[in-house]
Design an enzyme around this catalytic site. Structure first.
Site, mmCIF file in Angstrom:
data_model
loop_
_atom_site.group_PDB
_atom_site.id
_atom_site.type_symbol
_atom_site.label_atom_id
_atom_site.label_comp_id
_atom_site.label_asym_id
_atom_site.label_seq_id
_atom_site.Cartn_x
_atom_site.Cartn_y
_atom_site.Cartn_z
ATOM 1 N N VAL A 17 39.253 -0.447 57.911
ATOM 2 C CA VAL A 17 40.154 0.659 57.555
ATOM 3 C C VAL A 17 41.362 0.147 56.766
ATOM 4 O O VAL A 17 41.709 0.685 55.708
ATOM 5 C CB VAL A 17 40.622 1.418 58.823
ATOM 6 C CG1 VAL A 17 41.466 2.634 58.425
ATOM 7 C CG2 VAL A 17 39.432 1.869 59.671
ATOM 8 N N ALA A 46 49.677 -7.819 57.488
ATOM 9 C CA ALA A 46 49.457 -8.863 58.497
ATOM 10 C C ALA A 46 47.976 -8.928 58.865
ATOM 11 O O ALA A 46 47.344 -7.896 59.106
ATOM 12 C CB ALA A 46 50.291 -8.560 59.739
ATOM 13 N N GLU A 130 46.390 10.690 63.351
ATOM 14 C CA GLU A 130 45.296 11.604 62.969
ATOM 15 C C GLU A 130 43.927 10.915 63.021
ATOM 16 O O GLU A 130 42.917 11.544 63.332
ATOM 17 C CB GLU A 130 45.549 12.149 61.558
ATOM 18 C CG GLU A 130 44.560 13.194 61.088
ATOM 19 C CD GLU A 130 44.486 14.411 62.001
ATOM 20 O OE1 GLU A 130 45.409 15.220 61.972
ATOM 21 O OE2 GLU A 130 43.499 14.543 62.748
ATOM 22 N N GLU A 191 27.480 -1.610 67.102
ATOM 23 C CA GLU A 191 27.980 -2.983 67.234
ATOM 24 C C GLU A 191 26.923 -3.847 67.918
ATOM 25 O O GLU A 191 26.044 -3.325 68.618
ATOM 26 C CB GLU A 191 29.225 -2.994 68.133
ATOM 27 C CG GLU A 191 30.320 -2.060 67.704
ATOM 28 C CD GLU A 191 31.274 -2.702 66.715
ATOM 29 O OE1 GLU A 191 31.318 -3.943 66.669
ATOM 30 O OE2 GLU A 191 31.956 -1.958 65.995
ATOM 31 N N LYS A 206 38.822 9.150 73.249
ATOM 32 C CA LYS A 206 39.120 10.262 72.332
ATOM 33 C C LYS A 206 39.312 11.562 73.122
ATOM 34 O O LYS A 206 40.183 12.377 72.779
ATOM 35 C CB LYS A 206 38.001 10.399 71.307
ATOM 36 C CG LYS A 206 37.946 9.199 70.362
ATOM 37 C CD LYS A 206 36.644 9.151 69.619
ATOM 38 C CE LYS A 206 36.612 8.014 68.612
ATOM 39 N NZ LYS A 206 35.281 7.818 68.016
HETATM 40 P P1 NAP Z 1 38.642 -4.434 61.941
HETATM 41 O O1 NAP Z 1 37.703 -4.247 60.801
HETATM 42 O O2 NAP Z 1 38.216 -5.248 63.102
HETATM 43 O O3 NAP Z 1 40.010 -5.046 61.341
HETATM 44 C C1 NAP Z 1 41.051 -5.487 62.143
HETATM 45 C C2 NAP Z 1 42.095 -6.128 61.244
HETATM 46 O O4 NAP Z 1 43.221 -6.486 62.042
HETATM 47 C C3 NAP Z 1 41.644 -7.411 60.542
HETATM 48 O O5 NAP Z 1 42.125 -7.450 59.234
HETATM 49 C C4 NAP Z 1 42.267 -8.536 61.385
HETATM 50 O O6 NAP Z 1 42.588 -9.680 60.643
HETATM 51 C C5 NAP Z 1 43.543 -7.850 61.833
HETATM 52 N N1 NAP Z 1 44.022 -8.382 63.112
HETATM 53 C C6 NAP Z 1 43.415 -8.355 64.305
HETATM 54 N N2 NAP Z 1 44.175 -8.949 65.244
HETATM 55 C C7 NAP Z 1 45.288 -9.349 64.611
HETATM 56 C C8 NAP Z 1 46.445 -10.057 65.022
HETATM 57 N N3 NAP Z 1 46.585 -10.460 66.290
HETATM 58 N N4 NAP Z 1 47.389 -10.318 64.109
HETATM 59 C C9 NAP Z 1 47.259 -9.930 62.815
HETATM 60 N N5 NAP Z 1 46.170 -9.271 62.372
HETATM 61 C C10 NAP Z 1 45.201 -8.993 63.260
HETATM 62 O O7 NAP Z 1 39.100 -3.014 62.532
HETATM 63 P P2 NAP Z 1 38.909 -1.562 61.870
HETATM 64 O O8 NAP Z 1 37.494 -1.133 62.017
HETATM 65 O O9 NAP Z 1 39.538 -1.544 60.533
HETATM 66 O O10 NAP Z 1 39.747 -0.664 62.905
HETATM 67 C C11 NAP Z 1 41.158 -0.662 62.906
HETATM 68 C C12 NAP Z 1 41.639 0.429 63.846
HETATM 69 O O11 NAP Z 1 41.159 1.693 63.383
HETATM 70 C C13 NAP Z 1 41.131 0.312 65.289
HETATM 71 O O12 NAP Z 1 42.121 0.743 66.180
HETATM 72 C C14 NAP Z 1 39.946 1.269 65.321
HETATM 73 O O13 NAP Z 1 39.693 1.790 66.627
HETATM 74 C C15 NAP Z 1 40.449 2.355 64.417
HETATM 75 N N6 NAP Z 1 39.396 3.154 63.792
HETATM 76 C C16 NAP Z 1 38.418 2.539 63.073
HETATM 77 C C17 NAP Z 1 37.446 3.307 62.481
HETATM 78 C C18 NAP Z 1 36.350 2.670 61.656
HETATM 79 O O14 NAP Z 1 35.493 3.389 61.138
HETATM 80 N N7 NAP Z 1 36.314 1.354 61.499
HETATM 81 C C19 NAP Z 1 37.458 4.703 62.624
HETATM 82 C C20 NAP Z 1 38.490 5.317 63.355
HETATM 83 C C21 NAP Z 1 39.453 4.517 63.919
HETATM 84 P P3 NAP Z 1 41.438 -10.597 59.948
HETATM 85 O O15 NAP Z 1 40.887 -9.743 58.843
HETATM 86 O O16 NAP Z 1 42.142 -11.784 59.405
HETATM 87 O O17 NAP Z 1 40.462 -10.890 61.004
#
Ligand code: NAP
Length: 446
Positions: A17, A46, A130, A191, A206
């Site tokens: 995201v 970050a 949202e 996953e 949710k």
């Molecule tokens: P993701 O792909 O796992 O990305 C997480 C990001 O956060 C990565 O860039 C990671 O860095 C960074 N990160 C993790 N821990 C960190 C730390 N301690 N310090 C600094 N950076 C850190 O997650 P995502 O799928 O984008 O989801 C993000 C959020 O959106 C979550 O809360 C999820 O529940 C929500 N969400 C996601 C979706 C979806 O379709 N993916 C839909 C609705 C809501 P690195 O890249 O360096 O590893």
């Protein structure tokens, strides 16, 4: 270009995201500035590893591992790291320093929502989320703002795309759960560890968020009754189809009346996630693949349906950026942010106090008098029978796991109290005439 006031935007996380949010902010900054009435300067992103490969190419100079430094002085902090820590501490720090926060973190809001909203209230900042309940689908604002003058009585949501994808394929193809799950993993819909999805944890988070908003009550995650879909098999799907139903994993949030013994207003709520039989003509039955939908019943507005992509990097980025524009407008307008409305403070009833219709599938010995015995046990347990059918699958002894001389019966009940139903099912299981309780499924939406 208009000379807008400049706002400092810090992004925490550049995964599925976050990378899309950064890309859109960088590419369409001018357009967003016109909508927000402020220039949105992305001051840094970050991440854990600045050199990790990303879905989208981002300027290397924006990437940092120092989230704390980014937060200091930011006007808007977008948290897209996920998980509880350090997201919780970073959000509280950001709010404490006067920033508005945008997050998609359902796990955090469902477990630490009140603490985060309190931190925002104390400084008059706002938290926007949202994307936390159904990805790209606008549902938080409709519940919080558009329906603020109405009374929401019930929400039924398909809020987990992975389980909907699995159940939809099982329904269409007659496939088994394990086979479709393996496929979903290979295709990236599930996953490697699918527990959060298939056991209903994600949907429960949710549901807690949606119910809190709909009923103006802080709903703790542990008050949400949760069952997953791992026990749904091809036979259950087939039997459901034959009876005119489809099985969906639903998040049900319901306002209950007549609860004088637990609530001065006589009102309480129930929040639950479980596999449910819904009639094939119900709008939720037509939600296919990994899509999500939220069906809302409000006293004045009537039935409303919100439908679309419940996940996906770029789709979810749309909801996040909508929040960023709202946060920027608020920042420019000034004044105190509007806090969460939890004053109704309704009790959340345990599952045993909920009334629904059920479909009970039993394997029984194929002998005279068995049906009368089963009917007697149900009646003693205050469970009233609406329909009894011999299942289509009932050809005694034709399957390896069915003993010869057994039959399968499917009982539809009138609305019954969950506690009565579960006590009765336990009695049926011990009755001597029931070889196996094959399934007990709730029926919703008819
Ligand atoms: P993701 O792909 O796992 O990305 C997480 C990001 O956060 C990565 O860039 C990671 O860095 C960074 N990160 C993790 N821990 C960190 C730390 N301690 N310090 C600094 N950076 C850190 O997650 P995502 O799928 O984008 O989801 C993000 C959020 O959106 C979550 O809360 C999820 O529940 C929500 N969400 C996601 C979706 C979806 O379709 N993916 C839909 C609705 C809501 P690195 O890249 O360096 O590893």
């Amino acid at each position: 270009m208009t000379d807008y006031r400049r706002l400092r935007v810090a992004l925490l996380g550049a995964g599925a995201v976050g990378s899309q949010v950064a890309a859109i902010l960088l590419k369409h900054g001018d357009e967003l500035a016109d909508r927000a009435g402020a220039a949105l300067d992305l001051v840094g992103i970050a991440v854990r590893n600045p050199d990790a490969p990303r879905d989208v190419e981002l300027p290397r100079e924006l990437l940092t591992t120092d989230a704390e430094e980014l937060i200091v002085g930011a006007d808007i902090v977008i948290e897209l790291m996920g998980g509880i820590e350090p997201a919780r501490t970073d959000i509280v720090t950001a709010l404490g320093s006067g920033a508005d926060v945008v997050t998609a973190n359902k796990a955090l809001l469902a477990t630490h929502g009140p603490e985060i909203f309190d931190a925002a209230d104390q400084v008059g900042a706002s938290v926007y989320y949202e994307a936390a309940a159904a990805g790209a689908i606008p549902i938080i604002r409709p519940l919080r703002d558009s329906l603020a003058g109405d009374r929401v009585n019930r929400i039924m949501g398909i809020v987990n795309g992975t389980t909907n994808y699995i159940l939809d394929r099982m329904d269409r193809e007659g496939s088994e759960f394990a086979d479709v799950l393996a496929d979903a993993q290979a295709l990236g819909y599930a996953e490697a560890d699918p527990t959060a999805d298939v056991e209903g944890y994600d949907a429960a988070q949710k549901a807690a968020i949606l119910a809190s908003l709909a009923f103006h009550t802080a709903v703790p995650l542990d008050a949400v009754h949760r069952e997953g879909i791992t026990k749904v098999d091809a036979q259950l799907m087939d039997a459901a189809r034959h009876a005119g139903y489809v099985i969906k994993l639903l998040a049900v949030c319901e306002r209950l009346t007549g609860q004088g013994e637990v609530s001065p207003s006589g009102e309480a709520i129930s929040v639950r996630v479980y596999p449910t039989l819904i009639p094939r003509e119900h709008p939720l039955a037509s939600v296919h693949g990994a899509n999500n939908a939220v069906f809302v019943q409000a006293a004045a507005a009537g039935d409303l349906m919100f439908y679309g992509a419940g996940a996906g990097g770029v789709q979810t980025a749309s909801a996040v950026l909508g929040d960023v524009v709202s946060a920027a407008r608020r920042h420019i307008a000034g004044g105190v942010g509007v806090g969460e409305s939890t004053r109704a403070n309704l009790p959340v009833l345990p599952i045993g106090r909920v009334t629904t219709r059920y479909q009970i599938t039993l394997e029984v010995s194929d002998e005279p008098g068995v049906l009368a015995t089963v009917a007697g046990i149900l009646s003693e347990g205050r469970v009233s029978i609406a329909t009894v059918e011999q299942s289509v699958l009932d050809v005694a002894g034709d399957r390896a796991d069915e003993a010869p001389g057994t039959a399968r019966i499917v009982i539809g009940t009138h609305p019954s109290l969950e506690q009565d139903l579960s006590d009765t099912v336990a009695r049926l299981a011990e009755s001597g005439v029931v070889g196996r309780v094959v399934s007990v499924l709730r029926v919703e939406g008819d």
